[in-house]
Design a protein around this motif. Structure first.
Motif, PDB file in Angstrom:
ATOM      1  N   ARG A 328      72.191  75.216 -40.096  1.00 59.56           N
ATOM      2  CA  ARG A 328      72.220  76.667 -39.928  1.00 59.56           C
ATOM      3  C   ARG A 328      72.440  76.946 -38.441  1.00 59.56           C
ATOM      4  NH1 ARG A 328      67.676  81.387 -41.436  1.00 59.56           N
ATOM      5  NH2 ARG A 328      69.096  83.130 -41.033  1.00 59.56           N
ATOM      6  N   PRO A 329      73.671  76.991 -37.995  1.00 50.59           N
ATOM      7  CA  PRO A 329      73.968  77.102 -36.568  1.00 50.59           C
ATOM      8  C   PRO A 329      73.264  78.303 -35.918  1.00 50.59           C
ATOM      9  CG  PRO A 329      75.968  76.621 -37.795  1.00 50.59           C
ATOM     10  CD  PRO A 329      74.900  76.894 -38.805  1.00 50.59           C
ATOM     11  N   GLY A 330      72.684  78.023 -34.747  1.00 48.91           N
ATOM     12  CA  GLY A 330      72.030  79.077 -33.982  1.00 48.91           C
ATOM     13  C   GLY A 330      70.602  79.352 -34.379  1.00 48.91           C
ATOM     14  N   CYS A 331      70.092  78.633 -35.391  1.00 53.90           N
ATOM     15  CA  CYS A 331      68.733  78.915 -35.848  1.00 53.90           C
ATOM     16  C   CYS A 331      67.722  78.167 -34.990  1.00 53.90           C
ATOM     17  CB  CYS A 331      68.551  78.513 -37.306  1.00 53.90           C
ATOM     18  SG  CYS A 331      68.345  76.728 -37.576  1.00 53.90           S
ATOM     19  N   MET A 332      66.455  78.505 -35.171  1.00 51.95           N
ATOM     20  CA  MET A 332      65.370  77.714 -34.597  1.00 51.95           C
ATOM     21  C   MET A 332      64.520  77.203 -35.744  1.00 51.95           C
ATOM     22  SD  MET A 332      62.646  80.494 -33.091  1.00 51.95           S
ATOM     23  CE  MET A 332      61.737  81.638 -34.180  1.00 51.95           C
ATOM     24  N   GLY A 333      63.812  76.126 -35.487  1.00 55.03           N
ATOM     25  CA  GLY A 333      62.996  75.532 -36.531  1.00 55.03           C
ATOM     26  C   GLY A 333      61.531  75.868 -36.363  1.00 55.03           C
ATOM     27  N   MET A 334      60.884  76.158 -37.466  1.00 53.43           N
ATOM     28  CA  MET A 334      59.438  76.289 -37.492  1.00 53.43           C
ATOM     29  C   MET A 334      58.960  75.302 -38.556  1.00 53.43           C
ATOM     30  SD  MET A 334      57.094  79.650 -38.245  1.00 53.43           S
ATOM     31  CE  MET A 334      55.308  79.547 -38.401  1.00 53.43           C
ATOM     32  N   VAL A 335      58.375  74.204 -38.113  1.00 49.40           N
ATOM     33  CA  VAL A 335      58.006  73.130 -39.029  1.00 49.40           C
ATOM     34  C   VAL A 335      56.500  73.175 -39.258  1.00 49.40           C
ATOM     35  CG1 VAL A 335      58.187  70.676 -39.527  1.00 49.40           C
ATOM     36  CG2 VAL A 335      59.847  71.768 -38.010  1.00 49.40           C
ATOM     37  N   THR A 336      56.100  73.201 -40.514  1.00 47.41           N
ATOM     38  CA  THR A 336      54.680  73.230 -40.834  1.00 47.41           C
ATOM     39  C   THR A 336      54.360  72.140 -41.841  1.00 47.41           C
ATOM     40  OG1 THR A 336      52.843  74.684 -41.492  1.00 47.41           O
ATOM     41  CG2 THR A 336      54.928  74.918 -42.700  1.00 47.41           C
ATOM     42  N   ASP A 337      53.111  71.696 -41.864  1.00 45.36           N
ATOM     43  CA  ASP A 337      52.755  70.613 -42.782  1.00 45.36           C
ATOM     44  C   ASP A 337      51.367  70.839 -43.361  1.00 45.36           C
ATOM     45  OD1 ASP A 337      51.094  69.842 -40.527  1.00 45.36           O
ATOM     46  OD2 ASP A 337      51.059  67.819 -41.324  1.00 45.36           O
ATOM     47  N   ILE A 338      51.153  70.272 -44.532  1.00 39.14           N
ATOM     48  CA  ILE A 338      49.818  70.141 -45.116  1.00 39.14           C
ATOM     49  C   ILE A 338      49.724  68.750 -45.732  1.00 39.14           C
ATOM     50  CG2 ILE A 338      49.503  72.605 -45.593  1.00 39.14           C
ATOM     51  CD1 ILE A 338      50.109  72.000 -48.560  1.00 39.14           C
ATOM     52  N   CYS A 339      48.505  68.348 -46.075  1.00 41.53           N
ATOM     53  CA  CYS A 339      48.298  67.051 -46.723  1.00 41.53           C
ATOM     54  C   CYS A 339      47.304  67.244 -47.857  1.00 41.53           C
ATOM     55  CB  CYS A 339      47.767  66.038 -45.705  1.00 41.53           C
ATOM     56  SG  CYS A 339      47.709  64.337 -46.305  1.00 41.53           S
ATOM     57  N   VAL A 340      47.645  66.746 -49.034  1.00 38.05           N
ATOM     58  CA  VAL A 340      46.795  66.895 -50.214  1.00 38.05           C
ATOM     59  C   VAL A 340      46.635  65.535 -50.885  1.00 38.05           C
ATOM     60  CG1 VAL A 340      47.543  69.290 -50.595  1.00 38.05           C
ATOM     61  CG2 VAL A 340      48.772  67.412 -51.726  1.00 38.05           C
ATOM     62  N   PRO A 341      45.651  65.389 -51.776  1.00 38.12           N
ATOM     63  CA  PRO A 341      45.573  64.146 -52.552  1.00 38.12           C
ATOM     64  C   PRO A 341      46.891  63.895 -53.276  1.00 38.12           C
ATOM     65  CG  PRO A 341      43.582  65.459 -52.855  1.00 38.12           C
ATOM     66  CD  PRO A 341      44.541  66.322 -52.094  1.00 38.12           C
ATOM     67  N   ILE A 342      47.290  62.636 -53.357  1.00 38.08           N
ATOM     68  CA  ILE A 342      48.606  62.330 -53.928  1.00 38.08           C
ATOM     69  C   ILE A 342      48.748  62.885 -55.343  1.00 38.08           C
ATOM     70  CG2 ILE A 342      50.179  60.469 -54.585  1.00 38.08           C
ATOM     71  CD1 ILE A 342      48.957  58.745 -52.438  1.00 38.08           C
ATOM     72  N   SER A 343      47.658  62.906 -56.094  1.00 42.32           N
ATOM     73  CA  SER A 343      47.733  63.393 -57.473  1.00 42.32           C
ATOM     74  C   SER A 343      48.083  64.871 -57.543  1.00 42.32           C
ATOM     75  CB  SER A 343      46.395  63.141 -58.188  1.00 42.32           C
ATOM     76  OG  SER A 343      45.350  63.872 -57.555  1.00 42.32           O
ATOM     77  N   ARG A 344      47.910  65.622 -56.425  1.00 44.81           N
ATOM     78  CA  ARG A 344      48.229  67.050 -56.413  1.00 44.81           C
ATOM     79  C   ARG A 344      49.508  67.342 -55.639  1.00 44.81           C
ATOM     80  NH1 ARG A 344      43.497  69.667 -57.938  1.00 44.81           N
ATOM     81  NH2 ARG A 344      44.953  71.242 -58.736  1.00 44.81           N
ATOM     82  N   LEU A 345      50.191  66.296 -55.154  1.00 43.64           N
ATOM     83  CA  LEU A 345      51.341  66.505 -54.279  1.00 43.64           C
ATOM     84  C   LEU A 345      52.491  67.211 -54.983  1.00 43.64           C
ATOM     85  CD1 LEU A 345      52.695  66.069 -51.548  1.00 43.64           C
ATOM     86  CD2 LEU A 345      53.378  63.776 -52.313  1.00 43.64           C
ATOM     87  N   ALA A 346      52.848  66.788 -56.199  1.00 40.69           N
ATOM     88  CA  ALA A 346      53.969  67.417 -56.911  1.00 40.69           C
ATOM     89  C   ALA A 346      53.686  68.895 -57.138  1.00 40.69           C
ATOM     90  CB  ALA A 346      54.211  66.696 -58.235  1.00 40.69           C
ATOM     91  N   GLU A 347      52.456  69.212 -57.495  1.00 37.25           N
ATOM     92  CA  GLU A 347      52.051  70.601 -57.699  1.00 37.25           C
ATOM     93  C   GLU A 347      52.195  71.397 -56.400  1.00 37.25           C
ATOM     94  OE1 GLU A 347      47.887  72.904 -58.959  1.00 37.25           O
ATOM     95  OE2 GLU A 347      48.027  70.714 -58.998  1.00 37.25           O
ATOM     96  N   ALA A 348      51.738  70.819 -55.296  1.00 36.32           N
ATOM     97  CA  ALA A 348      51.803  71.516 -54.009  1.00 36.32           C
ATOM     98  C   ALA A 348      53.246  71.770 -53.589  1.00 36.32           C
ATOM     99  CB  ALA A 348      51.078  70.703 -52.932  1.00 36.32           C
TER     100      ALA A 348
END
Length: 457
Positions: A328-348
């Motif tokens: 996306r030319p000219g854009c800026m990035g806003m990167v965010t993260d979370i961490c959950v138990p692997i069993s809930r990852l697909a849901e998240a």
């Protein structure tokens, strides 16, 4: 900044105290969405004694001190929002000692992970923590970094044995030792690892090293949906197959890779995996993983059989952020993260994808499926307050989701200023305990003020 501070620091450091506009601008930028925030001066110490004396001078004058590594933070950790001195550790970048028999190395904070591993190459040892960027080891410890190899080798918390730290009044202390374990008092090493420079400045680290693997096997494969990919990972973990890396990218990033690198990935969620061991062991682990993955619908296996192929695969994964920005030319990035138990990852991930669509944002998703950590790379139009507001709304939704699913508001990016407002959500009354620790060690709040905790002077 008071003139007296600059005069005293100039007497200590001479030309290694810099106030040139270009240097200040370089230390006022980061990989985050925050505007440029230059410090008043940049200091380049060369020894722990200089750091100690520098901090003592700043303490006398009530001048903020912000540690600076490689400047790759994503939540504004190293920006001098209140002015003051940025302490750049670029000149403290040596390997001080390697202890092959103990599988340990003693290093200064300014050495980068790539430089450290280049230095270790002839020893048969390596430092495995890989956050993607060529970050400084001191910065990685300060933010409790992790990354693509966490599933096998752990985070910085698991690989830092001891520290030398300069406190807010200039005192120098040592925490931990070269011993593999200790029951002697509070774990101060663990306290400073992840403190983001708010409790002290790290000037030396004793690191746990690991043997360089005899053989490495890597592959990339697609799945019909992300839930199937997660189930394959869970089954692999339960089978006791020791993965060294297991990453995922969504269909948007697969599409971006195809456009930028000329790859032919199906436009589906993908796993990128790597196995370390003996020639026979790595090959057997890869074969067993392939069988499990195919039972969950994996297709398009591309095995990286040479070092060049593996390097290309991981360069592509590590370059995903830049590739997304370029899409996306000219854009800026806003990167965010979370961490959950692997069993809930697909849901998240599914709920997050729905939120991104609902909010009208452009946000590819990737992450470390082996430990339940994922990132949304939000591609925002510069100077568009409406998009930024929607992105912040998404960040809050992600935090709420992480807590609801039994996880954390950040798996590896840290808190800085960007996620400080979310800390009470996760920690409740424990956040106040953190603030009390901060006040005890830094009563005048000069060390990286405004980050991680809420402290009134």
């Amino acid at each position: 900044m008071k003139t007296g501070v600059l005069q005293d620091l100039s007497e200590l450091l001479g030309p290694r105290l810099v106030t040139a506009a270009a240097d200040l601008r370089a230390h006022g930028q980061s990989e985050s969405w925050f505007p440029e925030t230059p410090p008043d001066a940049v200091a380049y110490p060369e020894t722990t004694d200089e750091v100690s004396r520098l901090v003592a001078i700043c303490a006398r004058h009530g001048c903020p001190v912000v540690a600076w590594g490689a400047g790759t933070s994503l939540e504004g950790h190293a920006l001098a929002f209140g002015g003051g001195v940025a302490v750049d550790f670029a000149r403290m970048n040596r390997v001080l000692e390697v202890r092959p028999g103990d599988m340990q190395a003693v290093v200064q904070p300014g050495i980068t992970r790539e430089a450290l591993n280049a230095d270790l190459r002839a020893t048969g040892l390596m430092f495995p923590v890989d956050p993607g960027a060529n970050a400084s080891i001191g910065g990685m410890a300060a933010t409790r970094a992790s990354g693509t190899t966490t599933v096998r080798y752990g985070t910085m918390r698991d690989n830092v044995l001891a520290l030398e730290v300069v406190l807010a009044d200039g005192r120098v202390i040592r925490t931990g030792s070269g011993a593999r374990k200790s029951a002697a008092g509070y774990d101060l090493t663990g306290l400073f690892v992840g403190s983001e420079g708010t409790l002290g400045l790290i000037t030396e680290l004793t690191l746990r090293l690991h043997g360089q693997p005899e053989a490495i096997s890597a592959a990339v494969c697609a799945f019909p949906d992300f839930a199937a990919a997660v189930e394959a990972v869970i089954a692999t973990v339960q089978s006791g197959i020791p993965m060294a890396r297991i990453e995922f990218v969504d269909e948007e990033i697969a599409r971006i890779f195809n456009a930028e690198a000329g790859t032919g990935f199906p436009e589906l969620p993908h796993l990128m995996v790597e196995f370390h061991g003996s020639d026979a062991g790595a090959a057997e682990d890869a074969r067993r993983f392939g069988e499990i993955a195919e039972s969950y619908g994996a297709l398009g296996f591309d095995w990286a059989t040479t070092t060049e192929d593996r390097n290309r695969l991981w360069r592509m994964r590590h370059g995903a952020y830049r590739s997304c920005i370029a899409s996306r030319p000219g854009c800026m990035g806003m990167v965010t993260d979370i961490c959950v138990p692997i069993s809930r990852l697909a849901e998240a991930v599914a709920e997050t994808r729905a939120d991104i669509v609902e909010l009208g944002l452009d946000g590819p998703i990737l992450g470390h499926v082996g430990d339940g950590n994922f990132h949304a790379i939000l591609l925002l139009e510069r100077d568009n307050p409406d998009e930024l507001a929607r992105a912040k709304d998404l960040t809050r939704r992600l935090a709420d989701r992480a807590i609801r699913l039994g996880g954390t508001i950040t798996g590896e990016h840290g808190v800085g200023l960007g996620k400080k407002g979310l800390m009470a959500l996760e920690h409740g009354g424990a956040w106040d305990v953190m603030a009390r620790i901060k006040r005890a060690l830094d009563p005048d709040d000069i060390l990286n003020p405004g980050k991680v905790v809420e402290v009134s002077r």
